[in-house]
Structures are given as C-alpha cells and as structure tokens.
Design an enzyme around this catalytic site. Sequence first.
Site, mmCIF file in Angstrom:
data_model
loop_
_atom_site.group_PDB
_atom_site.id
_atom_site.type_symbol
_atom_site.label_atom_id
_atom_site.label_comp_id
_atom_site.label_asym_id
_atom_site.label_seq_id
_atom_site.Cartn_x
_atom_site.Cartn_y
_atom_site.Cartn_z
ATOM 1 N N VAL A 27 0.834 -1.205 0.000
ATOM 2 C CA VAL A 27 0.000 0.000 0.000
ATOM 3 C C VAL A 27 0.871 1.258 0.000
ATOM 4 O O VAL A 27 0.668 2.170 -0.806
ATOM 5 C CB VAL A 27 -0.963 -0.012 1.214
ATOM 6 C CG1 VAL A 27 -1.691 1.317 1.338
ATOM 7 C CG2 VAL A 27 -1.971 -1.145 1.072
ATOM 8 N N THR A 136 -5.403 -0.599 6.406
ATOM 9 C CA THR A 136 -6.745 -1.035 6.806
ATOM 10 C C THR A 136 -6.790 -1.182 8.316
ATOM 11 O O THR A 136 -6.047 -1.973 8.886
ATOM 12 C CB THR A 136 -7.081 -2.388 6.159
ATOM 13 O OG1 THR A 136 -6.978 -2.208 4.768
ATOM 14 C CG2 THR A 136 -8.471 -2.845 6.517
ATOM 15 N N LEU A 168 -6.945 -0.805 -3.498
ATOM 16 C CA LEU A 168 -6.211 -1.399 -4.617
ATOM 17 C C LEU A 168 -6.043 -2.907 -4.475
ATOM 18 O O LEU A 168 -5.936 -3.441 -3.377
ATOM 19 C CB LEU A 168 -4.849 -0.731 -4.792
ATOM 20 C CG LEU A 168 -3.920 -0.572 -3.597
ATOM 21 C CD1 LEU A 168 -3.100 -1.814 -3.389
ATOM 22 C CD2 LEU A 168 -3.023 0.629 -3.826
ATOM 23 N N ARG A 169 -6.068 -3.549 -5.633
ATOM 24 C CA ARG A 169 -5.834 -4.998 -5.676
ATOM 25 C C ARG A 169 -4.407 -5.240 -6.117
ATOM 26 O O ARG A 169 -3.897 -4.543 -6.992
ATOM 27 C CB ARG A 169 -6.769 -5.666 -6.700
ATOM 28 C CG ARG A 169 -8.218 -5.710 -6.311
ATOM 29 C CD ARG A 169 -9.064 -5.932 -7.528
ATOM 30 N NE ARG A 169 -8.803 -4.876 -8.513
ATOM 31 C CZ ARG A 169 -9.144 -4.927 -9.798
ATOM 32 N NH1 ARG A 169 -9.731 -5.992 -10.286
ATOM 33 N NH2 ARG A 169 -8.887 -3.920 -10.618
ATOM 34 N N LEU A 285 -17.321 -13.111 -8.973
ATOM 35 C CA LEU A 285 -18.204 -14.281 -8.941
ATOM 36 C C LEU A 285 -17.485 -15.468 -9.558
ATOM 37 O O LEU A 285 -18.118 -16.336 -10.142
ATOM 38 C CB LEU A 285 -19.492 -13.981 -9.711
ATOM 39 C CG LEU A 285 -20.567 -13.181 -8.960
ATOM 40 C CD1 LEU A 285 -21.819 -13.016 -9.831
ATOM 41 C CD2 LEU A 285 -20.951 -13.857 -7.634
ATOM 42 N N GLY A 288 -13.818 -20.899 -6.966
ATOM 43 C CA GLY A 288 -12.440 -21.396 -6.968
ATOM 44 C C GLY A 288 -12.123 -22.175 -5.718
ATOM 45 O O GLY A 288 -12.948 -22.963 -5.231
ATOM 46 N N CYS A 295 -5.473 -9.413 2.582
ATOM 47 C CA CYS A 295 -6.602 -8.571 2.996
ATOM 48 C C CYS A 295 -7.850 -9.343 3.417
ATOM 49 O O CYS A 295 -8.293 -9.227 4.562
ATOM 50 C CB CYS A 295 -6.969 -7.604 1.880
ATOM 51 S SG CYS A 295 -5.736 -6.323 1.673
ATOM 52 N N LYS A 355 -3.143 -15.250 -5.921
ATOM 53 C CA LYS A 355 -3.953 -15.028 -7.119
ATOM 54 C C LYS A 355 -2.999 -14.710 -8.259
ATOM 55 O O LYS A 355 -1.797 -14.504 -8.019
ATOM 56 C CB LYS A 355 -4.935 -13.883 -6.900
ATOM 57 C CG LYS A 355 -4.269 -12.532 -6.718
ATOM 58 C CD LYS A 355 -5.294 -11.413 -6.723
ATOM 59 C CE LYS A 355 -4.572 -10.073 -6.792
ATOM 60 N NZ LYS A 355 -5.468 -8.944 -6.831
ATOM 61 N N ARG A 362 1.156 -14.410 0.767
ATOM 62 C CA ARG A 362 0.551 -14.339 2.107
ATOM 63 C C ARG A 362 -0.854 -14.940 2.077
ATOM 64 O O ARG A 362 -1.647 -14.624 1.198
ATOM 65 C CB ARG A 362 0.494 -12.872 2.574
ATOM 66 C CG ARG A 362 1.859 -12.352 2.984
ATOM 67 C CD ARG A 362 1.795 -10.906 3.367
ATOM 68 N NE ARG A 362 1.547 -10.056 2.218
ATOM 69 C CZ ARG A 362 1.366 -8.739 2.295
ATOM 70 N NH1 ARG A 362 1.378 -8.133 3.450
ATOM 71 N NH2 ARG A 362 1.168 -8.035 1.208
HETATM 72 C C1 UDX Z 1 -8.458 -7.101 -2.089
HETATM 73 C C2 UDX Z 1 -9.536 -6.088 -2.519
HETATM 74 O O1 UDX Z 1 -10.029 -6.451 -3.810
HETATM 75 C C3 UDX Z 1 -8.976 -4.688 -2.533
HETATM 76 O O2 UDX Z 1 -10.001 -3.748 -2.850
HETATM 77 C C4 UDX Z 1 -8.409 -4.388 -1.144
HETATM 78 O O3 UDX Z 1 -7.843 -3.108 -1.104
HETATM 79 C C5 UDX Z 1 -7.372 -5.417 -0.753
HETATM 80 O O4 UDX Z 1 -7.943 -6.724 -0.835
HETATM 81 P P1 UDX Z 1 -6.386 -8.345 -3.220
HETATM 82 O O5 UDX Z 1 -6.216 -9.024 -1.897
HETATM 83 O O6 UDX Z 1 -5.204 -7.781 -3.904
HETATM 84 O O7 UDX Z 1 -7.435 -7.126 -3.073
HETATM 85 O O8 UDX Z 1 -7.016 -9.407 -4.214
HETATM 86 P P2 UDX Z 1 -8.406 -9.693 -4.925
HETATM 87 O O9 UDX Z 1 -8.242 -9.533 -6.385
HETATM 88 O O10 UDX Z 1 -9.503 -8.950 -4.296
HETATM 89 O O11 UDX Z 1 -8.551 -11.257 -4.612
HETATM 90 C C6 UDX Z 1 -8.620 -11.755 -3.277
HETATM 91 C C7 UDX Z 1 -8.751 -13.253 -3.264
HETATM 92 O O12 UDX Z 1 -10.030 -13.646 -3.735
HETATM 93 C C8 UDX Z 1 -7.742 -13.998 -4.143
HETATM 94 O O13 UDX Z 1 -7.318 -15.158 -3.462
HETATM 95 C C9 UDX Z 1 -8.542 -14.352 -5.381
HETATM 96 O O14 UDX Z 1 -8.032 -15.480 -6.062
HETATM 97 C C10 UDX Z 1 -9.911 -14.609 -4.772
HETATM 98 N N1 UDX Z 1 -11.018 -14.393 -5.720
HETATM 99 C C11 UDX Z 1 -11.259 -13.153 -6.240
HETATM 100 C C12 UDX Z 1 -11.849 -15.453 -6.046
HETATM 101 O O15 UDX Z 1 -11.656 -16.586 -5.567
HETATM 102 N N2 UDX Z 1 -12.899 -15.227 -6.887
HETATM 103 C C13 UDX Z 1 -13.163 -14.011 -7.436
HETATM 104 O O16 UDX Z 1 -14.137 -13.890 -8.185
HETATM 105 C C14 UDX Z 1 -12.304 -12.940 -7.096
#
Ligand code: UDX
Length: 481
Positions: A27, A136, A168-169, A285, A288, A295, A355, A362
């Site tokens: 961040v 956060t 942010l992701r 949606l 998985g 986060c 992802k 982490r």
């Molecule tokens: C998340 C939030 O999206 C972001 O707004 C916040 O600031 C921080 O946390 P991030 O952790 O980078 O971001 O990843 P994100 O893309 O949100 O995915 C989180 C997890 O959910 C991953 O393990 C991903 O594989 C999983 N996921 C995401 C799914 O299993 N299905 C989905 O449809 C989307």
Amino acid sequence: MQRWGRVVNQAEANPSVKIAVAGSGYVGLIAAVCFAELGHQVVCVDIDHARVAALTAGEVPIYEERLPELLAKHRGRGLSFTTDLKKAARDSEAIFIAVGTPQSATGEADLSQVEASVSEIAASLSEYKMIVEKSTVPVLTNRWIRRTLLTNGARAENFDVISNPEFLREGTAVEDFLYPDRVVIGADHARARELARRIYQPMIDGSYYRRADRVPGARELGEGVLYLETSAQSAELIKHASNAFLAMKISFINAVSNLCELVGSDVTEVARGIGADERIGQRFLNAGIGYGGSCFPKDVRAFYKVAESVGYDFELLKVVERINSVQLQHFMKKLRGALWNLRGKKVGVLGLAFKGGTDDVRESPAIQIVRTLLAEGCQVSVYDPAAMEKARPLLASEPELRFAEDSYSAAEGAHALLVVTEWKEFAQLDLERLRSVMRYPVVIDGRNLFKLERMEQAGFQYHSVGRAMVNGFATEKGGQR
Ligand code: UDX
C-alpha cells in the site's frame, strides 16, 4: 484569492503537496509512487534499512505491473526514500500511515506498528499537519491515533487525523490507485478536507487523465473521479465493509458451485446469469479454492471482531469464513477421489501466489495445498511465474518439494496436476504437450481456467469447480464416462 476576476482556489495556487508515506509495503509504496505521479513531493519511509537502500538504488521489491516504470520516472525527482520518519514528518504537510496491520493471535488487527509510527510522528507536529490512515484499520482507530498523538505531546490545533482507505488490488495496484471506482476521504474538519482535496485535485478535476504522460487506464475518467467525503468513522467502516462484502460474494459463489456439482449444472453459466443483474454485477463471482491474500482473510475476521467489541454478533461473516475454508478441503477431496492414495504419488502444482498477477504468497491457498500434499506423503513439483522466490522460505525445509523451471517441468511424470493460481499463462498451455509429459493425465483445476470440451478432447480426466467432471482419458481408452 482573486486573480483576473477569477477565483483561484488553494489547489490551483499551490498544486504540489509535501507528503510523507510511512511504510513501503504494497500500500505504502504504491501510494508513494502514485502521489509522485500526481505531481507531489513524496518521501517514503521504512524502518527496514536494506529495503530503503534497495529502493533508493532503483530496485523494485515487489512484482506489480507499472510499478517499475513509475519508480524509474519519479525516483530522485518527486520521490525519495528514507528511514528517518521524524524528519520526513517534519518536512511534510500530510503524513500517510501505511504500515502493516497484521492479524493478532486473537483475530483482531494488531495495530502496534501504527501506534509506533504515530508516537514517533508526534514530536514533529510543531505546525499543522494532516495524519492520514491508509492502512486497513478497525473503525475508531482515528480516535486512538488522535489520543496517542496528544499523549505524546502533540497539540490538538497542530493536526487532524483523517481516514483515506485504499481499495487497490495486488497485480493491478497502480491502475486501481490512479483509476479508482471512488476516492473516500473521512475527515471531520474543513482544513483537512481542503488539504486532502489538494492532494487528489488532478484526479478530482480529471486533469491527470488528460495528461499525455499519464499511466493508461482501462476506464475513461476525463470528468474526474467520484470523490466521497464522509466522517472519519464512516470511511473506516467503508473499507472493512467493502472487503467483507467482496469476500461474501466469493463465498456465495463457492457455495453455489458445490450445489452445481451436486445437481449437475455449471457454475460459470450460473455466475454469468446472476451477474447480468446490474444490482449483483459480474465481478468477484469466480468460483475457486477460496479467497486468500493479505486482505480478505484478515479483514473479514477483524470486522466481526470489531463488531463483537461493540456488542454486535456479525454471524454472516463467520459463515463466509467457514465456507472459505471448507472450499479448500473440498478441492483436496477431488484429488483424493482421482488418485485414491496420495502417499508416494507425484503431484505437479501450478501456482503459489494467492492469485494471478502477483508474487504475494501471504495467506495463499496454494501454499496450504502444497503443505497438505507434502504432509500426506506426496512428491510435489511446483511452478509459479512470479512467486517462487517469496514461497521458498515458507517451504524451504521440504525434501519432497521441487521448484520446477516451468509448467511442463512441474507436470513431468506427475500422477496429477493441480492448478491453484489463476495465471493467464497457465490458461494458454499447450495441452497436448502437457498431457504427453504426465504419468496420469489427471488435472484438478481450482480456478476453472480451461474449457471442458478442450480438456476432454486433449484426453484429460479433468476436475474443476462447480462444473461436470470430464474424462477424455477413459473415453479414449474405451472406458465409461
Ligand atoms: C483485495 C480487494 O479487492 C482490494 O479492494 C483491497 O484493497 C485489498 O484486498 P487483493 O487481496 O489484492 O485485493 O485481491 P483480490 O483480487 O480482491 O482477490 C482476493 C482473493 O479472492 C484472491 O485469493 C482471489 O483469487 C480470490 N477471488 C477473487 C476469487 O476466488 N474469486 C473471485 O471472483 C475474485
């Protein structure tokens, strides 16, 4: 101020703001480069001397699209790095707190790093400064920060504490920062609101998006971003509630995927159908192996702990968490169903990051899966395009684990191949080649990366999430499907 008959606001008169960012993690570092990109003078602070030295020398410590270009563009100009938080704070008008807020043993967020930074900053508040929560944090943290500053000798008129949550992701962090769905500023006083507006002015008036040298973004934001000003408490809640809602969306579709498997429907079709309702939306949606990362797991838990601390039992979130962990166990069951005994079997694993598009491991479901496989006596060969280095220390002392050079090498001689991170390059593998190197053509895909017909055609026994199992292997050999 009046000039040529036109009102010139503070932002136009003095566009550049001196900013300190405490913390150079995901961040903090992204915020620092992006504020420099908006034209501000930024100093990014970390207590880790080696990290500061590396950043100063131009090394990029995390895998993140567009970060190397932006670091190269601003390092030594609008952006510098230091370990001296006191001085950085003294020289700045706004101080963003972006240090870690890990999960404590009891599930609450551990805010000791926030407290340490704030205590150090207190001595630097000899004139007005705005302290911004960017990490956060649970609701009401702004009050704790305020109290800590006062206890450490800061005078009330010399600071405001505001909340500016980050959405942010990882993987798309730079674009998410510069092209956000919204910017949320939780500030209770006009002076702080004015300064925060100066910082985000190029995004608010859209001037950033008209710049020739802007970072290109997928969205059209010429009219400016949606800029929401709220109370500090509301902003804190918005952050936790957003992450909890998204985690809930993922657990919901994962629960539906289990039902799909039981009744023989296809979760990707179902997701498309429900996501077409604008009130629901298509994103998040994807069924998985459950959400991971730094986060969602932490924030869901911290959110129901916060609720608990003020006397509300947020049961819904506990179920979200339970569905998430069951989803991973369900995935492992598919492997056992396909291979019978796991002891002594060779299993290839594609993916280590939590992802696709990041090197972050982490709370990665992939790491948990590798550990489970090793604990059950498998020989594991794993490949990830970006996360191998970060995963190594977590899995180092495992003699039955091999870090492969590429996907095909991970699959070599395997009784089964698991796909556990949604990297684009996995979806583009040459399936015939993949099959030719494997011992048994069994693929268990936790991310639904492949089309069923294609896997069947390529001769795989293919298990995915919320979709029918196809068995091109049995068909080819005259077996039954
Ligand atoms: C998340 C939030 O999206 C972001 O707004 C916040 O600031 C921080 O946390 P991030 O952790 O980078 O971001 O990843 P994100 O893309 O949100 O995915 C989180 C997890 O959910 C991953 O393990 C991903 O594989 C999983 N996921 C995401 C799914 O299993 N299905 C989905 O449809 C989307």
